[in-house]
Design a protein around this motif. Structure first.
Motif, short mmCIF file in Angstrom:
data_model
loop_
_atom_site.label_atom_id
_atom_site.label_comp_id
_atom_site.label_asym_id
_atom_site.label_seq_id
_atom_site.Cartn_x
_atom_site.Cartn_y
_atom_site.Cartn_z
N THR A 30 0.96 -1.31 0.17
CA THR A 30 -0.09 -0.27 0.08
C THR A 30 0.88 1.28 -0.08
N VAL A 31 0.50 2.06 -0.87
CA VAL A 31 1.27 3.35 -1.10
C VAL A 31 0.28 4.36 -0.15
N ILE A 32 0.90 4.85 0.92
CA ILE A 32 -0.13 5.49 2.00
C ILE A 32 -0.15 7.23 1.91
N ASN A 33 0.85 7.92 0.76
CA ASN A 33 0.61 9.19 0.75
C ASN A 33 0.75 9.69 -0.62
N VAL A 34 -0.20 9.02 -1.52
CA VAL A 34 -0.08 9.65 -2.84
C VAL A 34 -0.62 11.02 -3.00
N THR A 35 -0.32 11.83 -3.52
CA THR A 35 -0.60 13.50 -3.30
C THR A 35 -2.01 13.78 -4.13
N SER A 36 -2.45 12.82 -4.95
CA SER A 36 -3.78 13.07 -5.83
C SER A 36 -4.31 11.92 -6.18
N ASN A 37 -5.60 12.10 -6.55
CA ASN A 37 -6.17 10.75 -6.90
C ASN A 37 -6.06 10.67 -8.57
N ASP A 38 -5.39 11.45 -9.00
CA ASP A 38 -5.27 11.46 -10.77
C ASP A 38 -4.31 10.23 -10.89
N ALA A 59 1.26 -4.80 -11.40
CA ALA A 59 -0.04 -4.37 -11.16
C ALA A 59 -0.12 -2.85 -11.08
N ASN A 60 -1.24 -2.40 -11.52
CA ASN A 60 -1.49 -1.07 -11.45
C ASN A 60 -2.77 -0.95 -10.40
N GLY A 61 -2.60 0.09 -9.40
CA GLY A 61 -3.47 0.32 -8.34
C GLY A 61 -4.21 1.54 -8.44
N LYS A 62 -5.75 1.39 -8.15
CA LYS A 62 -6.48 2.56 -8.17
C LYS A 62 -6.06 3.56 -7.12
N ASN A 89 -0.49 11.05 -15.07
CA ASN A 89 -0.90 11.32 -16.57
C ASN A 89 -1.33 9.92 -17.15
N ASP A 90 -1.14 8.97 -16.55
CA ASP A 90 -2.00 7.55 -16.69
C ASP A 90 -1.20 7.01 -18.27
N ASN A 91 0.15 7.32 -18.61
CA ASN A 91 0.67 6.96 -19.69
C ASN A 91 1.55 5.69 -19.68
N ASP A 92 1.49 4.96 -18.34
CA ASP A 92 2.02 3.66 -18.16
C ASP A 92 3.60 3.66 -18.40
N LYS A 93 4.12 4.84 -17.87
CA LYS A 93 5.55 4.97 -17.79
C LYS A 93 5.85 5.97 -16.75
N MET A 94 7.07 5.87 -16.10
CA MET A 94 7.61 6.79 -15.46
C MET A 94 8.17 8.24 -16.28
N PRO A 102 13.08 12.37 -12.04
CA PRO A 102 11.78 12.18 -12.01
C PRO A 102 10.82 13.23 -12.04
N LEU A 103 9.69 13.28 -12.86
CA LEU A 103 8.69 14.05 -12.71
C LEU A 103 7.53 13.50 -11.71
N GLU A 104 7.58 12.34 -11.57
CA GLU A 104 6.55 11.65 -10.86
C GLU A 104 7.09 11.04 -9.39
N ASP A 105 6.32 11.08 -8.55
CA ASP A 105 6.66 10.29 -7.32
C ASP A 105 6.91 8.81 -7.40
N TYR A 106 7.65 8.53 -6.43
CA TYR A 106 8.22 7.21 -6.50
C TYR A 106 8.59 6.71 -5.21
N GLY A 107 8.64 5.44 -5.02
CA GLY A 107 8.96 4.73 -3.65
C GLY A 107 9.38 3.43 -3.85
N ALA A 108 9.87 2.65 -2.66
CA ALA A 108 10.50 1.22 -2.71
C ALA A 108 10.15 0.69 -1.51
N SER A 109 9.98 -0.57 -1.26
CA SER A 109 9.73 -1.24 -0.12
C SER A 109 10.89 -0.93 0.92
N ASN A 110 10.73 -0.75 2.12
CA ASN A 110 11.64 -0.27 3.22
C ASN A 110 11.70 1.29 3.20
N ASN A 111 11.15 2.05 2.31
CA ASN A 111 11.02 3.37 2.08
C ASN A 111 12.46 4.00 2.24
N HIS A 112 13.49 3.55 1.88
CA HIS A 112 14.63 4.08 2.05
C HIS A 112 14.67 5.02 0.65
#
Length: 138
Positions: A30-38, A59-62, A89-94, A102-112
């Protein structure tokens, strides 16, 4: 005699499949801090050999109320890492700037988080015989 051999083989195969299925678990991320629902959040599960190449599962998550959750199913015990990004922007790439930032937020397990791409060593976690649940922050 042929029937007995076939019956023993079928029973062995059934038991083997049941044991293998019991060893597999689910990983819920679960990503817990997405900045928008877009858009959506893209998730990718890797092991050391496949890291940042071809994911074992993706997988893609809503996004709902700033959170996005997916479940990777039937995962064998081992060491894994998850990378995810907010595909605003829903273009299936970072998306990246001309300077490769990066122009879009990203994260990884362990939050490092560092000012560099994630590494397997910083993102790895162990899967044993129980389901795993992870919270990831962008």
């Amino acid at each position: 005699m042929k029937f007995l051999v076939t019956l023993v083989f079928a029973a062995t195969l059934f038991i083997s499949n049941k044991i293998n299925a019991q060893n597999k678990v689910n990983i819920t991320a679960t990503v817990i801090n997405v900045t928008s629902n877009d858009g959506k959040v893209g998730f990718a599960l890797y092991n050391k050999e496949t890291f940042m190449k071809q994911p074992i599962q993706a997988a893609n998550g809503k996004i709902v109320d700033g959170k996005s959750t997916i479940t990777f199913k039937d995962i064998e015990p081992g060491v894994y890492a998850i990378i995810c990004y907010h595909d605003k922007n829903d273009n299936d790439k970072m998306d990246f700037s001309a300077q490769r930032m990066p122009l879009e937020d990203y994260g990884a397990s362990n939050n490092h988080m560092a000012f560099a791409p994630p590494t397997f060593e910083n993102a790895k976690f162990v899967v044993s015989d129980k389901d795993v649940s992870l919270d990831i922050k962008f």
